[in-house]
Design a protein around this motif. Structure first.
Motif, PDB file in Angstrom:
ATOM      1  N   LEU A  88       0.823  -1.214   0.000  1.00 49.24           N
ATOM      2  CA  LEU A  88       0.000   0.000   0.000  1.00 49.24           C
ATOM      3  C   LEU A  88       0.853   1.257   0.000  1.00 49.24           C
ATOM      4  O   LEU A  88       1.928   1.290   0.590  1.00 49.24           O
ATOM      5  N   THR A  89       0.329   2.293  -0.638  1.00 44.87           N
ATOM      6  CA  THR A  89       0.905   3.631  -0.517  1.00 44.87           C
ATOM      7  C   THR A  89      -0.181   4.543   0.051  1.00 44.87           C
ATOM      8  O   THR A  89      -1.354   4.172   0.085  1.00 44.87           O
ATOM      9  N   PRO A  90       0.172   5.746   0.526  1.00 43.28           N
ATOM     10  CA  PRO A  90      -0.844   6.652   1.085  1.00 43.28           C
ATOM     11  C   PRO A  90      -1.984   6.982   0.120  1.00 43.28           C
ATOM     12  O   PRO A  90      -3.075   7.347   0.552  1.00 43.28           O
ATOM     13  N   SER A  91      -1.741   6.858  -1.188  1.00 43.23           N
ATOM     14  CA  SER A  91      -2.774   7.200  -2.172  1.00 43.23           C
ATOM     15  C   SER A  91      -3.548   5.968  -2.676  1.00 43.23           C
ATOM     16  O   SER A  91      -4.423   6.103  -3.528  1.00 43.23           O
ATOM     17  N   SER A  92      -3.228   4.778  -2.140  1.00 39.58           N
ATOM     18  CA  SER A  92      -3.892   3.560  -2.614  1.00 39.58           C
ATOM     19  C   SER A  92      -5.348   3.508  -2.175  1.00 39.58           C
ATOM     20  O   SER A  92      -5.712   3.994  -1.101  1.00 39.58           O
ATOM     21  N   ARG A  93      -6.182   2.886  -3.007  1.00 36.17           N
ATOM     22  CA  ARG A  93      -7.549   2.608  -2.618  1.00 36.17           C
ATOM     23  C   ARG A  93      -7.569   1.305  -1.825  1.00 36.17           C
ATOM     24  O   ARG A  93      -6.922   0.331  -2.210  1.00 36.17           O
ATOM     25  N   LEU A  94      -8.328   1.273  -0.740  1.00 34.12           N
ATOM     26  CA  LEU A  94      -8.441   0.067   0.067  1.00 34.12           C
ATOM     27  C   LEU A  94      -9.650  -0.721  -0.433  1.00 34.12           C
ATOM     28  O   LEU A  94     -10.735  -0.670   0.129  1.00 34.12           O
ATOM     29  N   GLY A  95      -9.439  -1.473  -1.516  1.00 29.39           N
ATOM     30  CA  GLY A  95     -10.542  -2.187  -2.139  1.00 29.39           C
ATOM     31  C   GLY A  95     -10.893  -3.489  -1.462  1.00 29.39           C
ATOM     32  O   GLY A  95     -12.000  -3.998  -1.623  1.00 29.39           O
ATOM     33  N   GLY A  96      -9.960  -4.074  -0.702  1.00 27.94           N
ATOM     34  CA  GLY A  96     -10.228  -5.332  -0.016  1.00 27.94           C
ATOM     35  C   GLY A  96     -10.362  -5.095   1.473  1.00 27.94           C
ATOM     36  O   GLY A  96     -11.314  -4.476   1.925  1.00 27.94           O
ATOM     37  N   HIS A  97      -9.382  -5.586   2.248  1.00 31.33           N
ATOM     38  CA  HIS A  97      -9.309  -5.281   3.671  1.00 31.33           C
ATOM     39  C   HIS A  97      -7.843  -5.199   4.045  1.00 31.33           C
ATOM     40  O   HIS A  97      -6.971  -5.531   3.227  1.00 31.33           O
ATOM     41  N   LEU A  98      -7.529  -4.744   5.231  1.00 28.33           N
ATOM     42  CA  LEU A  98      -6.133  -4.605   5.630  1.00 28.33           C
ATOM     43  C   LEU A  98      -5.493  -5.972   5.785  1.00 28.33           C
ATOM     44  O   LEU A  98      -5.949  -6.808   6.569  1.00 28.33           O
ATOM     45  N   VAL A  99      -4.423  -6.185   5.032  1.00 28.60           N
ATOM     46  CA  VAL A  99      -3.709  -7.471   5.007  1.00 28.60           C
ATOM     47  C   VAL A  99      -2.254  -7.190   5.344  1.00 28.60           C
ATOM     48  O   VAL A  99      -1.631  -6.296   4.765  1.00 28.60           O
ATOM     49  N   SER A 100      -1.693  -7.951   6.277  1.00 23.98           N
ATOM     50  CA  SER A 100      -0.320  -7.707   6.711  1.00 23.98           C
ATOM     51  C   SER A 100       0.718  -8.451   5.878  1.00 23.98           C
ATOM     52  O   SER A 100       1.879  -8.060   5.823  1.00 23.98           O
ATOM     53  N   GLY A 101       0.304  -9.543   5.234  1.00 23.73           N
ATOM     54  CA  GLY A 101       1.275 -10.367   4.522  1.00 23.73           C
ATOM     55  C   GLY A 101       1.991 -11.339   5.442  1.00 23.73           C
ATOM     56  O   GLY A 101       2.958 -11.982   5.040  1.00 23.73           O
ATOM     57  N   HIS A 102       1.508 -11.449   6.694  1.00 20.72           N
ATOM     58  CA  HIS A 102       2.077 -12.389   7.659  1.00 20.72           C
ATOM     59  C   HIS A 102       1.128 -13.581   7.763  1.00 20.72           C
ATOM     60  O   HIS A 102       0.098 -13.513   8.442  1.00 20.72           O
ATOM     61  N   VAL A 103       1.440 -14.644   7.051  1.00 22.28           N
ATOM     62  CA  VAL A 103       0.559 -15.803   6.956  1.00 22.28           C
ATOM     63  C   VAL A 103       0.397 -16.458   8.326  1.00 22.28           C
ATOM     64  O   VAL A 103       1.373 -16.694   9.037  1.00 22.28           O
ATOM     65  N   ASP A 104      -0.853 -16.767   8.683  1.00 27.63           N
ATOM     66  CA  ASP A 104      -1.128 -17.401   9.971  1.00 27.63           C
ATOM     67  C   ASP A 104      -0.930 -18.909   9.925  1.00 27.63           C
ATOM     68  O   ASP A 104      -0.458 -19.504  10.891  1.00 27.63           O
ATOM     69  N   ALA A 105      -1.314 -19.526   8.821  1.00 28.82           N
ATOM     70  CA  ALA A 105      -1.222 -20.983   8.727  1.00 28.82           C
ATOM     71  C   ALA A 105      -1.537 -21.414   7.302  1.00 28.82           C
ATOM     72  O   ALA A 105      -1.963 -20.610   6.467  1.00 28.82           O
ATOM     73  N   VAL A 106      -1.348 -22.693   7.062  1.00 34.47           N
ATOM     74  CA  VAL A 106      -1.676 -23.281   5.767  1.00 34.47           C
ATOM     75  C   VAL A 106      -3.009 -24.010   5.879  1.00 34.47           C
ATOM     76  O   VAL A 106      -3.238 -24.767   6.825  1.00 34.47           O
ATOM     77  N   GLY A 107      -3.908 -23.748   4.933  1.00 36.86           N
ATOM     78  CA  GLY A 107      -5.196 -24.433   4.872  1.00 36.86           C
ATOM     79  C   GLY A 107      -5.231 -25.374   3.684  1.00 36.86           C
ATOM     80  O   GLY A 107      -4.267 -25.480   2.924  1.00 36.86           O
ATOM     81  N   GLU A 108      -6.374 -26.045   3.521  1.00 37.58           N
ATOM     82  CA  GLU A 108      -6.523 -27.020   2.436  1.00 37.58           C
ATOM     83  C   GLU A 108      -7.851 -26.828   1.719  1.00 37.58           C
ATOM     84  O   GLU A 108      -8.891 -26.613   2.361  1.00 37.58           O
ATOM     85  N   VAL A 109      -7.828 -26.898   0.397  1.00 37.82           N
ATOM     86  CA  VAL A 109      -9.051 -26.883  -0.396  1.00 37.82           C
ATOM     87  C   VAL A 109      -9.687 -28.271  -0.319  1.00 37.82           C
ATOM     88  O   VAL A 109      -9.043 -29.271  -0.643  1.00 37.82           O
ATOM     89  N   LEU A 110     -10.943 -28.317   0.129  1.00 38.67           N
ATOM     90  CA  LEU A 110     -11.641 -29.593   0.252  1.00 38.67           C
ATOM     91  C   LEU A 110     -12.451 -29.919  -0.999  1.00 38.67           C
ATOM     92  O   LEU A 110     -12.524 -31.091  -1.409  1.00 38.67           O
ATOM     93  N   SER A 111     -13.083 -28.902  -1.586  1.00 41.28           N
ATOM     94  CA  SER A 111     -13.914 -29.151  -2.759  1.00 41.28           C
ATOM     95  C   SER A 111     -14.159 -27.857  -3.508  1.00 41.28           C
ATOM     96  O   SER A 111     -13.963 -26.770  -2.969  1.00 41.28           O
ATOM     97  N   ARG A 112     -14.592 -27.986  -4.760  1.00 38.71           N
ATOM     98  CA  ARG A 112     -15.051 -26.845  -5.543  1.00 38.71           C
ATOM     99  C   ARG A 112     -16.119 -27.345  -6.507  1.00 38.71           C
ATOM    100  O   ARG A 112     -16.053 -28.475  -6.999  1.00 38.71           O
TER     101      ARG A 112
END
Length: 202
Positions: A88-112
Motif C-alpha cells: 500500500l501507498t498513502p494514495s492507494s484505494r483500500l478495495g479489499g481489507h487490511l492485510v499484513s502479509g504475515h501468513v497465519d497458517a496453511v489451509g486445504e481446499v476440500l472441494s469446488r
C-alpha cells in the motif's frame, strides 16, 4: 500492508536452497515494477517478501526458515503461479481489507463446484484459526481478500466470481491444494485487547 486485491499473477522462476532457507526468483509479467526499489515489499501468494534484487523481469527475495515452516513456499517450484500485490501507498484505494502479509497458517481446499457463473470452494483451516473466521467476515487466501459465505467449525465456504478466478491463482485450485491463510487483522488485535492485564502474563 496490503489490500488483498491481486494486481497480477506471476511465476516462480527458481527456488534456490541456501543453508537451510531459500532464495526465490519471481517473474512478474504484468506487475509494474517501475516504482519498486530494493527493500520494498511484494505480497507473493499472501507472503510479504522483501525485494533484494531487480533483474528486470521480476524480483528476487530471501525466505527464512520460519516462513518456510508456516507457508506453502516449500511446495513451490519453477513454474508455480503466484498472486502478486505491491505494498500500500498513502494514495492507494483500500478495495479489499487490511492485510499484513504475515501468513497465519496453511489451509486445504476440500472441494469446488460450479454455482451459476461462480465457483463455490470449501476449505479447511487449522483448528487454531477457527475462532477468527466469521460468516460474512474477511479472510485472505493466497493473498486474495475474500468474504466468508459459510462457516462450520474449522471449515468455511467461499463464492468466487469469474473475474477473481481469471485474475488470481484460484482457478488452479483442486481438492487437496494447500493455501496460505491470513485471518482478519482486527480479530487478532481484538482477541489480544480482550485479555486486558492478562496479556502481560507469560
Amino acid at each position: 500492508m496490503f489490500t488483498g486485491i491481486i494486481e497480477a499473477v506471476g511465476e516462480i522462476v527458481a527456488c534456490e536452497p541456501r543453508s537451510g532457507d531459500l532464495r526465490l526468483r519471481v517473474k512478474t509479467f504484468g506487475l509494474d515494477l517501475a516504482g519498486i526499489s530494493l527493500g520494498d515489499s511484494i505480497a507473493t501468494n499472501g507472503v510479504c517478501l522483501t525485494v533484494i534484487e531487480l533483474p528486470g523481469d521480476g524480483y528476487v527475495a530471501d525466505v527464512s526458515s520460519e516462513t518456510l515452516a508456516n507457508t506453502t513456499i516449500g511446495d513451490w517450484q519453477a513454474g508455480t503461479p503466484v498472486n502478486l500485490e505491491r505494498a500500500l501507498t498513502p494514495s492507494s484505494r483500500l478495495g479489499g481489507h487490511l492485510v499484513s502479509g504475515h501468513v497465519d497458517a496453511v489451509g486445504e481446499v476440500l472441494s469446488r463446484h460450479p454455482d451459476a457463473r461462480s465457483e463455490r470452494f470449501r476449505l479447511r483451516a487449522p483448528d487454531s484459526l477457527a475462532k477468527y473466521i466469521a460468516h460474512k467476515g474477511s479472510i485472505t487466501v493466497d493473498g486474495t481478500s475474500l468474504t466468508v459465505n459459510r462457516v462450520e467449525g474449522a471449515e468455511f465456504e467461499l463464492n468466487i466470481v469469474p473475474h477473481t478466478l481469471e485474475h488470481t491463482v484460484m482457478g488452479t485450485y483442486v481438492p487437496g491444494s494447500r493455501v496460505n491463510l491470513e485471518v482478519d487483522l482486527v480479530a487478532r488485535y481484538l482477541e489480544r485487547l480482550l485479555l486486558g492485564d492478562k496479556a502481560a502474563e507469560a
